[in-house]
Motif scaffolding. Structure first.
Motif, short mmCIF file in Angstrom:
data_model
loop_
_atom_site.label_atom_id
_atom_site.label_comp_id
_atom_site.label_asym_id
_atom_site.label_seq_id
_atom_site.Cartn_x
_atom_site.Cartn_y
_atom_site.Cartn_z
N UNK A 187 12.90 -49.41 -90.93
CA UNK A 187 12.02 -48.61 -91.32
C UNK A 187 10.33 -48.65 -90.94
N UNK A 188 9.91 -47.76 -90.44
CA UNK A 188 8.59 -47.59 -89.81
C UNK A 188 7.51 -47.58 -90.92
N UNK A 189 6.56 -48.54 -90.81
CA UNK A 189 5.38 -48.71 -91.89
C UNK A 189 4.40 -47.23 -91.89
N UNK A 190 4.11 -47.00 -90.56
CA UNK A 190 3.29 -45.98 -90.33
C UNK A 190 3.66 -45.04 -89.48
N UNK A 191 3.60 -43.68 -89.51
CA UNK A 191 4.18 -42.78 -88.41
C UNK A 191 3.21 -42.81 -87.35
N UNK A 192 3.50 -41.64 -86.37
CA UNK A 192 2.90 -41.50 -85.16
C UNK A 192 1.56 -41.13 -85.43
N UNK A 193 0.58 -41.62 -84.80
CA UNK A 193 -1.00 -41.38 -84.82
C UNK A 193 -1.39 -40.15 -84.49
N UNK A 194 -0.59 -39.37 -83.99
CA UNK A 194 -0.81 -37.93 -83.46
C UNK A 194 -0.23 -37.10 -84.11
N UNK A 195 1.13 -37.07 -84.26
CA UNK A 195 1.59 -35.97 -85.02
C UNK A 195 2.45 -36.31 -86.43
N UNK A 196 2.50 -37.61 -86.56
CA UNK A 196 2.76 -38.25 -88.10
C UNK A 196 4.22 -38.39 -88.19
N UNK A 197 4.89 -38.03 -87.11
CA UNK A 197 6.42 -38.39 -87.01
C UNK A 197 6.96 -39.73 -86.83
N UNK A 198 8.31 -39.82 -87.05
CA UNK A 198 8.66 -41.33 -87.05
C UNK A 198 8.68 -42.13 -88.16
N UNK A 199 9.89 -41.97 -88.93
CA UNK A 199 10.10 -42.77 -90.09
C UNK A 199 11.14 -43.89 -89.90
N UNK A 200 12.14 -43.90 -89.21
CA UNK A 200 13.20 -44.91 -89.06
C UNK A 200 12.98 -45.22 -87.57
N UNK A 201 13.96 -46.20 -87.22
CA UNK A 201 14.18 -46.83 -86.07
C UNK A 201 15.41 -47.65 -85.89
N UNK A 202 15.84 -48.01 -84.93
CA UNK A 202 17.08 -48.67 -84.56
C UNK A 202 16.80 -49.91 -83.65
N UNK A 203 16.72 -51.03 -84.18
CA UNK A 203 16.47 -52.50 -83.57
C UNK A 203 17.52 -52.80 -82.74
N UNK A 204 17.44 -53.45 -81.50
CA UNK A 204 18.49 -54.15 -80.97
C UNK A 204 18.18 -55.68 -80.83
N UNK A 205 19.29 -56.49 -81.44
CA UNK A 205 19.13 -57.93 -80.99
C UNK A 205 20.43 -58.27 -80.41
N UNK A 206 20.08 -59.15 -79.42
CA UNK A 206 21.07 -59.66 -78.58
C UNK A 206 20.92 -61.05 -78.44
N UNK A 207 21.93 -61.65 -79.11
CA UNK A 207 22.21 -63.06 -79.47
C UNK A 207 20.95 -63.64 -79.94
N UNK A 208 20.74 -62.93 -81.24
CA UNK A 208 19.40 -63.42 -82.14
C UNK A 208 17.92 -63.39 -81.34
N UNK A 209 18.08 -62.38 -80.32
CA UNK A 209 16.65 -62.21 -79.65
C UNK A 209 16.30 -60.78 -79.71
N UNK A 210 15.09 -60.28 -80.19
CA UNK A 210 14.70 -58.84 -80.38
C UNK A 210 14.60 -58.39 -78.80
N UNK A 211 15.79 -57.42 -78.50
CA UNK A 211 15.94 -56.87 -77.14
C UNK A 211 15.18 -55.56 -76.93
N UNK A 212 15.28 -54.66 -77.98
CA UNK A 212 14.86 -53.27 -77.61
C UNK A 212 14.50 -52.54 -79.14
N UNK A 213 13.51 -51.40 -78.93
CA UNK A 213 13.34 -50.54 -80.20
C UNK A 213 13.49 -49.16 -79.69
N UNK A 214 13.88 -48.46 -80.70
CA UNK A 214 13.87 -46.88 -80.47
C UNK A 214 13.56 -46.10 -81.92
#
Length: 319
Positions: free
Chosen positions: A70-97
């Motif tokens: 869950x995104x805390x604050x949306x895009x500083x330009x258009x205000x979009x962006x509410x959710x996210x998908x986080x990827x964890x590989x063997x308990x290491x933060x690997x990527x964010x979308x």
């Protein structure tokens, strides 16, 4: 949402493509209000200043996972962006979308781990709540620390919390051999002695990687390998006193050796009140979570109380 952790990462807005830094809340594993960035290992210990709960438990989850956020604050330009998908590989933060809307509530395992360690840990208070257990992971290297603050002395709880947290944080950064673990514990001994709020504590630290383990210890907490036909006491040579925080402790290394069974690390709230035969029989019972619950029950009185605080971690190789 309850307790959560936060990942801070730069990513593109799904609406306008603007690249910015985002703060994303998520729940995965044992959340303790940590903040992470890409490449950071997940830590299974309480952040400085946050009181540990009277009772908690949890397990690591290996492989590649996709976790909703869950995104805390949306895009500083258009205000979009509410959710996210986080990827964890063997308990290491690997990527964010970043996503335009909030997705589902469940995480999904994309790839199963190979040769992974599965740990289950539990800590329950007997009276004074002075035991601590902490874990961290970097890739396939795990660091486990258990500490028992000295009863009857002021600052035992703070000493145990500081000691265990410092060891697993260091283990997340790098691999240390037994001699270096002893050296680091001696340095910690002086640091705790100089800290007025901290008393004294036992300490066991074990690193596990690629089917081997090693570490160091002080006091009467212990580490065992639970083999199919017996127990191997990894801390049989440890020196019980003086404790860490006295300024005079004498840590003893745990030599590198193959992990030939389950790894059990615990405070004397378990080791003192359960027989050797009971420890072996119950630690082999079912999966590691079932075994830990059986071990805790073995030192629980009919009243539901326990003669001492108990902290226990049990792990095994899987896959």
């Amino acid at each position: 949402m309850g307790l959560f952790d936060v990942v801070i990462a730069r990513a593109d807005c799904p609406g306008c493509g603007h690249s910015q830094e985002w703060r994303i809340r998520y729940k995965f594993g044992r959340c303790r209000q940590h903040e992470y960035r890409l490449g950071d290992p997940l830590c299974w210990f309480d952040p400085p200043g946050r009181p540990a709960p009277l009772e908690d438990d949890g397990e690591n989850v290996g492989g590649l996972f996709a976790v909703p956020g869950l995104v805390e604050i949306g895009c500083s330009r258009c205000g979009q962006g509410e959710g996210a998908v986080l990827r964890f590989e063997n308990n290491v933060v690997s990527s964010v979308e970043i996503r335009s809307s909030v997705g589902g509530d469940e995480y999904a395992q994309l790839e199963r781990p190979s040769g992974w360690m599965r740990f289950w840990s539990r800590r329950v208070a007997g009276s004074r709540n002075e035991d601590r257990l902490d874990l961290s992971c970097r890739g396939d290297r795990w660091t486990v620390a258990v500490a028992d603050g000295a009863g009857g002395l002021a600052g035992g709880e703070a000493a145990a919390s500081t000691a265990a947290g410092a060891m697993v944080a260091l283990g997340a950064e790098r691999e240390l051999d037994p001699d270096f673990w002893c050296e680091r514990i001696r340095r910690l001994d002086g640091e705790l002695e100089a800290e007025p709020r901290c008393g004294e504590t036992t300490l066991v630290v074990v690193q596990v990687s690629q089917g081997e383990l090693w570490g160091a210890s002080v006091g009467d907490s212990g580490a065992l390998v639970v083999e199919p036909d017996g127990l191997v006491d990894l801390t049989s040579r440890q020196i019980r006193k003086p404790l860490v925080g006295s300024g005079a402790c004498s840590p003893v290394g745990i030599p590198r050796r193959p992990l030939t069974g389950r790894l059990l690390v615990a405070t004397d709230g378990l080791l003192k009140y359960a027989s050797w035969a009971t420890l072996g029989a119950l630690a082999r019972t079912g999966d590691v979570q079932t075994a830990v619950e059986a071990l805790i029950q073995a030192v629980t009185l009919p009243s539901g109380n326990r003669p001492d605080d108990v902290a226990v971690v049990l792990g095994e190789r899987v896959g």
